[in-house]
Design a protein around this motif. Structure first.
Motif, PDB file in Angstrom:
ATOM      1  N   ALA A   1       0.847  -1.198   0.000  1.00 28.38           N
ATOM      2  CA  ALA A   1       0.000   0.000   0.000  1.00 28.38           C
ATOM      3  C   ALA A   1       0.881   1.247   0.000  1.00 28.38           C
ATOM      4  CB  ALA A   1      -0.893  -0.010   1.233  1.00 28.38           C
ATOM      5  N   ALA A   2       0.491   2.232  -0.797  1.00 31.42           N
ATOM      6  CA  ALA A   2       1.258   3.471  -0.898  1.00 31.42           C
ATOM      7  C   ALA A   2       0.409   4.649  -0.433  1.00 31.42           C
ATOM      8  CB  ALA A   2       1.713   3.687  -2.348  1.00 31.42           C
ATOM      9  N   ALA A   3       1.072   5.788  -0.256  1.00 34.15           N
ATOM     10  CA  ALA A   3       0.421   6.982   0.273  1.00 34.15           C
ATOM     11  C   ALA A   3      -0.052   7.872  -0.870  1.00 34.15           C
ATOM     12  CB  ALA A   3       1.411   7.758   1.147  1.00 34.15           C
ATOM     13  N   GLY A   4      -1.340   8.205  -0.865  1.00 35.49           N
ATOM     14  CA  GLY A   4      -1.882   9.112  -1.870  1.00 35.49           C
ATOM     15  C   GLY A   4      -2.760  10.153  -1.203  1.00 35.49           C
ATOM     16  N   SER A   5      -2.235  11.360  -1.030  1.00 35.63           N
ATOM     17  CA  SER A   5      -2.952  12.373  -0.243  1.00 35.63           C
ATOM     18  C   SER A   5      -4.279  12.753  -0.870  1.00 35.63           C
ATOM     19  CB  SER A   5      -2.092  13.627  -0.124  1.00 35.63           C
ATOM     20  OG  SER A   5      -2.032  14.300  -1.383  1.00 35.63           O
ATOM     21  N   ASP A   6      -4.352  12.646  -2.213  1.00 40.66           N
ATOM     22  CA  ASP A   6      -5.515  13.127  -2.951  1.00 40.66           C
ATOM     23  C   ASP A   6      -5.708  14.632  -2.787  1.00 40.66           C
ATOM     24  OD1 ASP A   6      -7.543  12.825  -4.781  1.00 40.66           O
ATOM     25  OD2 ASP A   6      -9.066  12.380  -3.279  1.00 40.66           O
ATOM     26  N   PHE A   7      -4.632  15.390  -2.545  1.00 40.87           N
ATOM     27  CA  PHE A   7      -4.807  16.835  -2.584  1.00 40.87           C
ATOM     28  C   PHE A   7      -5.499  17.172  -3.910  1.00 40.87           C
ATOM     29  CE2 PHE A   7      -3.336  21.147  -3.529  1.00 40.87           C
ATOM     30  CZ  PHE A   7      -3.626  21.761  -2.337  1.00 40.87           C
ATOM     31  N   GLN A   8      -6.617  17.939  -4.022  1.00 47.35           N
ATOM     32  CA  GLN A   8      -7.027  18.860  -3.008  1.00 47.35           C
ATOM     33  C   GLN A   8      -7.925  18.305  -1.911  1.00 47.35           C
ATOM     34  OE1 GLN A   8      -9.399  21.992  -4.772  1.00 47.35           O
ATOM     35  NE2 GLN A   8      -9.975  20.694  -6.462  1.00 47.35           N
ATOM     36  N   PRO A   9      -8.574  17.143  -2.087  1.00 49.13           N
ATOM     37  CA  PRO A   9      -9.370  16.633  -0.976  1.00 49.13           C
ATOM     38  C   PRO A   9      -8.617  16.544   0.359  1.00 49.13           C
ATOM     39  CG  PRO A   9      -9.919  15.445  -2.957  1.00 49.13           C
ATOM     40  CD  PRO A   9      -8.786  16.356  -3.327  1.00 49.13           C
ATOM     41  N   GLY A  10      -7.391  16.061   0.350  1.00 49.91           N
ATOM     42  CA  GLY A  10      -6.647  15.961   1.601  1.00 49.91           C
ATOM     43  C   GLY A  10      -5.431  16.863   1.574  1.00 49.91           C
ATOM     44  N   PRO A  11      -5.032  17.409   2.741  1.00 44.53           N
ATOM     45  CA  PRO A  11      -3.739  18.091   2.798  1.00 44.53           C
ATOM     46  C   PRO A  11      -2.641  17.090   2.404  1.00 44.53           C
ATOM     47  CG  PRO A  11      -4.989  18.473   4.811  1.00 44.53           C
ATOM     48  CD  PRO A  11      -5.717  17.420   4.042  1.00 44.53           C
ATOM     49  N   PHE A  12      -1.537  17.582   1.804  1.00 44.81           N
ATOM     50  CA  PHE A  12      -0.544  16.619   1.324  1.00 44.81           C
ATOM     51  C   PHE A  12       0.661  16.458   2.242  1.00 44.81           C
ATOM     52  CE2 PHE A  12       0.097  20.491  -1.424  1.00 44.81           C
ATOM     53  CZ  PHE A  12       1.280  20.936  -0.834  1.00 44.81           C
ATOM     54  N   ALA A  13       0.683  17.110   3.392  1.00 42.19           N
ATOM     55  CA  ALA A  13       1.840  17.025   4.281  1.00 42.19           C
ATOM     56  C   ALA A  13       2.129  15.566   4.652  1.00 42.19           C
ATOM     57  CB  ALA A  13       1.579  17.839   5.544  1.00 42.19           C
ATOM     58  N   PRO A  14       3.269  15.015   4.225  1.00 41.67           N
ATOM     59  CA  PRO A  14       3.543  13.600   4.527  1.00 41.67           C
ATOM     60  C   PRO A  14       3.633  13.316   6.028  1.00 41.67           C
ATOM     61  CG  PRO A  14       5.029  14.408   2.821  1.00 41.67           C
ATOM     62  CD  PRO A  14       4.306  15.607   3.364  1.00 41.67           C
ATOM     63  N   LEU A  15       4.150  14.267   6.794  1.00 48.34           N
ATOM     64  CA  LEU A  15       4.291  14.001   8.229  1.00 48.34           C
ATOM     65  C   LEU A  15       2.931  13.969   8.924  1.00 48.34           C
ATOM     66  CD1 LEU A  15       7.529  16.063   8.930  1.00 48.34           C
ATOM     67  CD2 LEU A  15       7.304  13.568   9.028  1.00 48.34           C
ATOM     68  N   MET A  16       1.987  14.766   8.440  1.00 48.61           N
ATOM     69  CA  MET A  16       0.616  14.670   8.960  1.00 48.61           C
ATOM     70  C   MET A  16       0.058  13.278   8.631  1.00 48.61           C
ATOM     71  SD  MET A  16      -2.868  16.771   7.913  1.00 48.61           S
ATOM     72  CE  MET A  16      -2.386  18.429   8.370  1.00 48.61           C
ATOM     73  N   GLY A  17       0.360  12.818   7.415  1.00 43.08           N
ATOM     74  CA  GLY A  17      -0.083  11.494   7.000  1.00 43.08           C
ATOM     75  C   GLY A  17       0.509  10.409   7.883  1.00 43.08           C
ATOM     76  N   ILE A  18       1.802  10.498   8.136  1.00 45.49           N
ATOM     77  CA  ILE A  18       2.477   9.472   8.940  1.00 45.49           C
ATOM     78  C   ILE A  18       1.907   9.449  10.358  1.00 45.49           C
ATOM     79  CG2 ILE A  18       4.712   8.905  10.003  1.00 45.49           C
ATOM     80  CD1 ILE A  18       5.991   9.772   7.277  1.00 45.49           C
ATOM     81  N   GLN A  19       1.688  10.628  10.923  1.00 45.88           N
ATOM     82  CA  GLN A  19       1.096  10.675  12.267  1.00 45.88           C
ATOM     83  C   GLN A  19      -0.261   9.963  12.292  1.00 45.88           C
ATOM     84  OE1 GLN A  19       1.285  14.339  14.522  1.00 45.88           O
ATOM     85  NE2 GLN A  19      -0.809  14.076  15.285  1.00 45.88           N
ATOM     86  N   GLY A  20      -1.063  10.202  11.280  1.00 42.13           N
ATOM     87  CA  GLY A  20      -2.383   9.580  11.219  1.00 42.13           C
ATOM     88  C   GLY A  20      -2.311   8.072  11.057  1.00 42.13           C
ATOM     89  N   MET A  21      -1.350   7.597  10.263  1.00 40.03           N
ATOM     90  CA  MET A  21      -1.208   6.154  10.059  1.00 40.03           C
ATOM     91  C   MET A  21      -0.757   5.465  11.349  1.00 40.03           C
ATOM     92  SD  MET A  21       0.751   6.208   6.384  1.00 40.03           S
ATOM     93  CE  MET A  21       0.129   7.370   5.158  1.00 40.03           C
ATOM     94  N   VAL A  22       0.071   6.168  12.114  1.00 38.98           N
ATOM     95  CA  VAL A  22       0.631   5.588  13.338  1.00 38.98           C
ATOM     96  C   VAL A  22      -0.381   5.639  14.482  1.00 38.98           C
ATOM     97  CG1 VAL A  22       2.426   5.940  15.087  1.00 38.98           C
ATOM     98  CG2 VAL A  22       3.012   6.052  12.661  1.00 38.98           C
ATOM     99  N   THR A  23      -1.167   6.716  14.554  1.00 38.55           N
ATOM    100  CA  THR A  23      -2.067   6.907  15.709  1.00 38.55           C
ATOM    101  C   THR A  23      -3.529   6.616  15.411  1.00 38.55           C
ATOM    102  OG1 THR A  23      -2.486   9.225  15.145  1.00 38.55           O
ATOM    103  CG2 THR A  23      -0.580   8.773  16.565  1.00 38.55           C
ATOM    104  N   ARG A  24      -3.940   6.840  14.147  1.00 35.47           N
ATOM    105  CA  ARG A  24      -5.361   6.809  13.750  1.00 35.47           C
ATOM    106  C   ARG A  24      -6.180   7.779  14.608  1.00 35.47           C
ATOM    107  NH1 ARG A  24      -6.844   3.759   9.040  1.00 35.47           N
ATOM    108  NH2 ARG A  24      -8.879   3.387   9.994  1.00 35.47           N
ATOM    109  N   THR A  25      -5.530   8.803  15.108  1.00 34.57           N
ATOM    110  CA  THR A  25      -6.213   9.789  15.944  1.00 34.57           C
ATOM    111  C   THR A  25      -6.289  11.113  15.197  1.00 34.57           C
ATOM    112  OG1 THR A  25      -5.417   8.717  17.935  1.00 34.57           O
ATOM    113  CG2 THR A  25      -6.146  10.999  18.171  1.00 34.57           C
ATOM    114  N   GLY A  26      -7.464  11.728  15.236  1.00 35.52           N
ATOM    115  CA  GLY A  26      -7.691  12.964  14.502  1.00 35.52           C
ATOM    116  C   GLY A  26      -7.315  14.214  15.280  1.00 35.52           C
ATOM    117  N   TRP A  27      -7.496  15.350  14.623  1.00 35.44           N
ATOM    118  CA  TRP A  27      -7.194  16.648  15.239  1.00 35.44           C
ATOM    119  C   TRP A  27      -7.998  16.856  16.514  1.00 35.44           C
ATOM    120  CZ3 TRP A  27     -11.389  19.653  16.070  1.00 35.44           C
ATOM    121  CH2 TRP A  27     -12.529  19.399  15.288  1.00 35.44           C
ATOM    122  N   ASP A  28      -9.175  16.179  16.590  1.00 35.46           N
ATOM    123  CA  ASP A  28     -10.062  16.367  17.742  1.00 35.46           C
ATOM    124  C   ASP A  28      -9.759  15.385  18.873  1.00 35.46           C
ATOM    125  OD1 ASP A  28     -10.869  14.034  16.554  1.00 35.46           O
ATOM    126  OD2 ASP A  28     -12.950  14.646  16.200  1.00 35.46           O
TER     127      ASP A  28
END
Ligand code: ZN
Length: 576
Positions: free
Chosen positions: A472-499
């Motif tokens: 599986a590879a990373a596809g931000s789908d900007f413009q739907p998603g922000p493309f910051a890879p580190l934001m992506g990595i944090q989400g993959m590791v935690t599955r926790t949102g901004w809230d």
């Protein structure tokens, strides 16, 4: 990789022996290294020393240093070894203990720099930010004042769950922008739209108009149109009203400026390769020629470009290390995950009347398209979010492989959001490569509530797919998603949102896995894993220096790590 030499081999070689080994292992280096190859170590253009290098190369996962010549990595190892490759003219980069990873690769991106530069932006493209409906109306009113009546007023990057008002934008809100201009607010997800009354009037759509196949004109509790339109129902609006007109020269300038602009943004976030969903190919080459392209492009074609590839025998892989034809652009099979229109095998929870999402293509049409592209030797790529759409795509590709078998075809599944055991088995059997949402886990928890935890355990299923041996590879789908890879990595590791809410924690992956997803797996998705995606001898010198190590900072701070330097082919494309 067969050509890789292990760290033990490297350390065991003296300088002279190494030069000989390099000359024979890497014919592509012969030009640069010719004069010295036979007798002494090649003099590196750059050496990077004293780093904490996560190479994403299974044979030597960690290193301190590496050397670069002619845009490629020529050696990886300990600082004491690499220092020996520096000559008088060599640039020495002291990483001072900083973390270095391969350059990040985004395998699904709509690089709409022109929109960012020239259009009315009503949401934050890059970060979580809540705005008010009043702010959207104000911006569009200001825009309307500059346009003659009858001309479209457009707002971009709207996110329906990032509104302080905590309700959907309505037709009435947009009527307060103008009753003379058609007004459209485009959801950043790209599958839903909000229109004013004038737009509905021009499109000839009333509350009595039936929904077309693959889309809806949404209604409120009283059966009145509320202004929201989904997927293919937007076609009625694209044929009417006037749009701003540009001369050919103006259009080309806008496209060039847009590409140069977004390329800078990519470099700022640590991206070194991006898979583009179409775009102006000539402008892309112009920007490269003028020295403003800071990232490598896997160009994914559609429309007339794809047609000319098919009819002229241009295949995936044609091009060079900067601009290369990749898979096709996403061929859409269903709706959107974030906008809740993806095609599900069960009704959406808590929606009445029961709704299962939008399938935007028939199986027959899909079968024919997939077969034609596959037969042309081009890597097929379909947008399939829901389990129904993924099943349809796999069915089409299984059929294409029966009628025109080809080894290692790597059909790309853009999004591949909701999986089940049967789909995973078939993905694996076909050797398909999913390109899945990255920043969503952090950015979009406000959408996951519409699906619920039970479905989210099977959405963006990195853990399940990696465990099945699927790259599986990373596809931000900007413009739907922000493309910051580190934001992506944090989400993959935690599955926790901004809230602070966590969804589908069973799909968490490790930091090392998430880095691999964002680098080497991305290279694999475009069939370039032999030239990029890891810090390995012989590969392109694409890497990122980080202010902190994602392995050691608290997982909920990964997105805050600063990109200190981005390097593509040995040249710095961004420096903090
Ligand atoms: Zn897309």
């Amino acid at each position: 990789m067969s050509t890789h030499r292990s760290r033990r081999d490297f350390v065991g070689l003296g300088a002279a022996g190494m030069a000989g080994a390099l000359a024979s292992s890497w014919p592509s280096l012969a030009h640069g290294a010719q004069s010295t190859a036979a007798t002494s170590a090649p003099e590196a253009d750059t050496v990077v020393l004293n780093g904490t290098v996560h190479t994403v190369d299974a044979a030597t996962p960690r290193a301190e240093a590496f050397a670069i010549k002619s845009g490629r990595i020529i050696a990886v190892g300990r600082s004491s070894d690499i220092r020996g490759l520096a000559g008088k003219a060599t640039r020495v980069m002291d990483a001072k203990g900083m973390t270095i990873v391969p350059g990040f690769i985004d395998t699904h991106n709509h690089p709409i720099g022109t929109t960012l530069l020239y259009e009315t932006i009503v949401g934050n493209p890059f970060e979580v930010e809540f705005v008010t409906i009043a702010s959207i109306v104000d911006k569009l009113r200001a825009k309307a004042a500059t346009l003659p009546p009858g001309t479209w007023v457009e707002g971009f990057f709207h996110d329906d769950t990032k509104l302080k008002d905590k309700r959907l934008l309505t037709m009435r809100d947009l009527d307060s922008v103008s009753t003379e201009h058609p007004v459209i607010v485009r959801h950043r997800g790209g599958h839903t739209y909000f229109y004013n009354s004038k737009a509905f009037e021009l499109a000839g759509v009333t509350k009595d108009t039936p929904n077309p196949p693959g889309g809806t004109y949404d209604r409120d509790g009283n059966g009145e149109l509320n202004g929201r339109v989904t997927d293919r129902a937007s076609a009625a609006f694209s044929r009417v009203g006037r749009r701003p007109e540009y001369t050919q020269a103006e259009r080309e300038k806008r496209d060039r400026d847009g590409i140069a602009h977004i390329s800078k943004e990519f470099a700022r976030y640590g991206l070194t390769s991006v898979h583009h969903q179409g775009g102006n190919l000539a402008a892309l080459q112009d920007v490269r020629a003028r020295g403003d392209l800071r990232h490598r492009v896997s160009y994914e074609s559609s429309g007339s470009v794809l047609e000319s590839m098919i009819t002229n025998g241009i295949r995936t892989g044609f091009g060079d290390d900067w601009i290369r034809f990749g898979a096709t652009s996403e061929h859409t099979v269903d709706g959107s995950f974030s906008e809740r229109t993806m095609a599900l095998s069960m009704p959406y929870p808590n929606v009445t009347p029961p709704y299962t999402g939008n399938v935007t293509e028939t199986q027959e049409t899909l079968d024919a398209w997939v077969e034609r592209v596959h037969r042309a030797g081009i890597q097929v790529n379909c947008h399939a979010n829901g389990d129904v759409a993924i099943d349809m795509y796999l069915t089409a590709f299984e059929r294409a492989q029966r009628v025109a078998p080809r080894a290692d075809a790597r059909p790309k599944i853009t999004h591949c959001t909701l999986i089940n055991d049967d789909l995973v088995r078939r993905i694996k059997a076909l050797g398909a490569v999913p390109s899945m949402f990255t920043s969503y886990a952090y950015y979009n928890p406000d959408k996951f509530v519409f699906y619920g935890e039970e479905l989210m355990r099977r959405c963006m299923a990195y853990r399940t797919l990696l465990d099945a041996g699927i790259p599986a590879a990373a596809g931000s789908d900007f413009q739907p998603g922000p493309f910051a890879p580190l934001m992506g990595i944090q989400g993959m590791v935690t599955r926790t949102g901004w809230d602070g809410k966590t969804w589908g924690a069973n799909q968490r992956i490790s930091v090392a896995e998430a880095i691999r997803v964002n680098t080497l797996n991305g290279a694999y998705a475009s069939r370039e894993e032999l030239t990029k995606g890891s810090i390995t001898e012989g590969k392109l010198a694409d890497f990122v220096m980080l202010s902190d190590d994602p392995h050691t900072v608290s997982a909920d701070r990964i997105k805050d790590i600063r990109i200190v330097r981005t390097v593509v082919g040995g040249s710095t494309t961004y420096e903090a």
